[in-house]
Design an enzyme around this catalytic site. Sequence first.
Site, PDB file in Angstrom:
ATOM      1  N   ILE A  38     -21.967  28.173   4.211  1.00 19.40           N
ATOM      2  CA  ILE A  38     -21.487  28.646   2.905  1.00 19.40           C
ATOM      3  C   ILE A  38     -20.004  28.365   2.675  1.00 19.40           C
ATOM      4  CG2 ILE A  38     -23.237  30.445   2.613  1.00 19.40           C
ATOM      5  CD1 ILE A  38     -21.218  32.476   3.699  1.00 19.40           C
ATOM      6  N   GLY A  39     -19.314  27.853   3.684  1.00 16.44           N
ATOM      7  CA  GLY A  39     -17.896  27.578   3.491  1.00 16.44           C
ATOM      8  C   GLY A  39     -17.312  26.787   4.636  1.00 16.44           C
ATOM      9  N   ARG A  40     -16.254  26.066   4.324  1.00 13.43           N
ATOM     10  CA  ARG A  40     -15.575  25.273   5.343  1.00 13.43           C
ATOM     11  C   ARG A  40     -14.072  25.346   5.097  1.00 13.43           C
ATOM     12  NH1 ARG A  40     -17.341  20.374   7.891  1.00 13.43           N
ATOM     13  NH2 ARG A  40     -18.898  19.994   6.265  1.00 13.43           N
ATOM     14  N   TYR A  43     -10.086  26.030   9.748  1.00 12.62           N
ATOM     15  CA  TYR A  43     -10.501  26.754  10.960  1.00 12.62           C
ATOM     16  C   TYR A  43     -11.865  26.309  11.461  1.00 12.62           C
ATOM     17  CZ  TYR A  43     -12.951  28.949   7.151  1.00 12.62           C
ATOM     18  OH  TYR A  43     -13.719  29.135   6.028  1.00 12.62           O
ATOM     19  N   VAL A  45     -16.300  26.343  10.171  1.00 12.49           N
ATOM     20  CA  VAL A  45     -17.396  26.508   9.210  1.00 12.49           C
ATOM     21  C   VAL A  45     -17.875  27.956   9.213  1.00 12.49           C
ATOM     22  CG1 VAL A  45     -19.781  25.805   8.676  1.00 12.49           C
ATOM     23  CG2 VAL A  45     -18.112  24.097   9.428  1.00 12.49           C
ATOM     24  N   VAL A  46     -18.287  28.439   8.020  1.00 12.86           N
ATOM     25  CA  VAL A  46     -18.900  29.763   7.875  1.00 12.86           C
ATOM     26  C   VAL A  46     -20.338  29.576   7.425  1.00 12.86           C
ATOM     27  CG1 VAL A  46     -18.816  31.996   6.695  1.00 12.86           C
ATOM     28  CG2 VAL A  46     -16.687  30.778   7.209  1.00 12.86           C
ATOM     29  N   LYS A  61     -18.454  33.151  11.180  1.00 13.50           N
ATOM     30  CA  LYS A  61     -17.349  32.198  11.065  1.00 13.50           C
ATOM     31  C   LYS A  61     -17.064  31.615  12.439  1.00 13.50           C
ATOM     32  CE  LYS A  61     -12.425  32.268   9.668  1.00 13.50           C
ATOM     33  NZ  LYS A  61     -11.397  33.172   9.092  1.00 13.50           N
ATOM     34  N   ASP A 158      -0.488  37.559   2.763  1.00 16.48           N
ATOM     35  CA  ASP A 158      -1.111  36.318   2.288  1.00 16.48           C
ATOM     36  C   ASP A 158      -2.187  36.624   1.249  1.00 16.48           C
ATOM     37  OD1 ASP A 158      -1.435  33.574   2.112  1.00 16.48           O
ATOM     38  OD2 ASP A 158      -2.850  33.463   3.779  1.00 16.48           O
TER      39      ASP A 158
END
EC number: 2.7.11.24
Length: 368
Positions: A38-40, A43, A45-46, A61, A158
């Site tokens: 679902i995400g990259r 760091y 990949v998730v 993650k 952040d």
Amino acid sequence: MAMLVEPPNGIKQQGKHYYSMWQTLFEIDTKYVPIKPIGRGAYGVVCSSINRETNERVAIKKIHNVFENRVDALRTLRELKLLRHVRHENVIALKDVMLPANRSSFKDVYLVYELMDTDLHQIIKSSQSLSDDHCKYFLFQLLRGLKYLHSANILHRDLKPGNLLVNANCDLKICDFGLARTSQGNEQFMTEYVVTRWYRAPELLLCCDNYGTSIDVWSVGCIFAEILGRKPIFPGTECLNQLKLIINVVGSQQESDIRFIDNPKARRFIKSLPYSRGTHLSNLYPQANPLAIDLLQRMLVFDPTKRISVTDALLHPYMAGLFDPGSNPPAHVPISLDIDENMEEPVIREMMWNEMLYYHPEAEISNA
């Protein structure tokens, strides 16, 4: 989709199984069944996953080669230390940290979080309309989570739309604590270069030696402006340009408003900028609720000593009917994130292992 694969060296570790997603190998505990990536990011990949023991959907993650860069390793350690202590509806929950097979040579770290649907950055850039109630509810939750963190002496440092996770019910949770610090820490971190530029407070841009919780309030103001206008309010190309964009909106500052600047060169730069009357925020966001504009004006104050606090922002009339002080207790104890930035890899690795053991008490007992 997630594809079950054989271990790369043919040796399967006990209690682990292996999946490939986006050309990335996941060596994860057998109780987790991956669904899809679902995400990259930089760091790794998730992926979304199901915990077979609880039937709960989670996000895994993978931080690849965590010790390749010591700064990244320290960020990961900091996040582990902080999220072990934090329990709040508007802060992402770390459910598990998988225990690697080898204590002294592991390279990858797998963090298991509660699963959210999207983030505020994706919502802002989408065509989905946002009502005043949407804007208000997002801001309320962000301030509520931040009040809790500040009560534990934690500065996030952040905050940006991409670090605010959202689900289909519009519930919002603050994430990514790799740059977080305690507000009573030493001067070493007070001079670091932090926070994505567009959301960075003037006192950070001006390299002030001392700053506090008001840096997060400025970031919240930038985020809220972006929710209202669907684009960043200060999209600076570099540090000096960022300051010019800020002055164009908030206006040129009186001598009394720049006393906080302890760097003579930075003070001279601010004084050298062409005079600006500023831009009233109601002109930038003509469709916005006047109370929203009033609160935004109080968050985007150049002088941090005059910027509204998180508590006062929650008590602002725009938040009427949402904030109940009794339902938002402070953190039980201040959390220490003081970490020696010069630690060697074996020390960081051992500290990470000890953090992982909090989620695996059975391993601690078996190793005793």
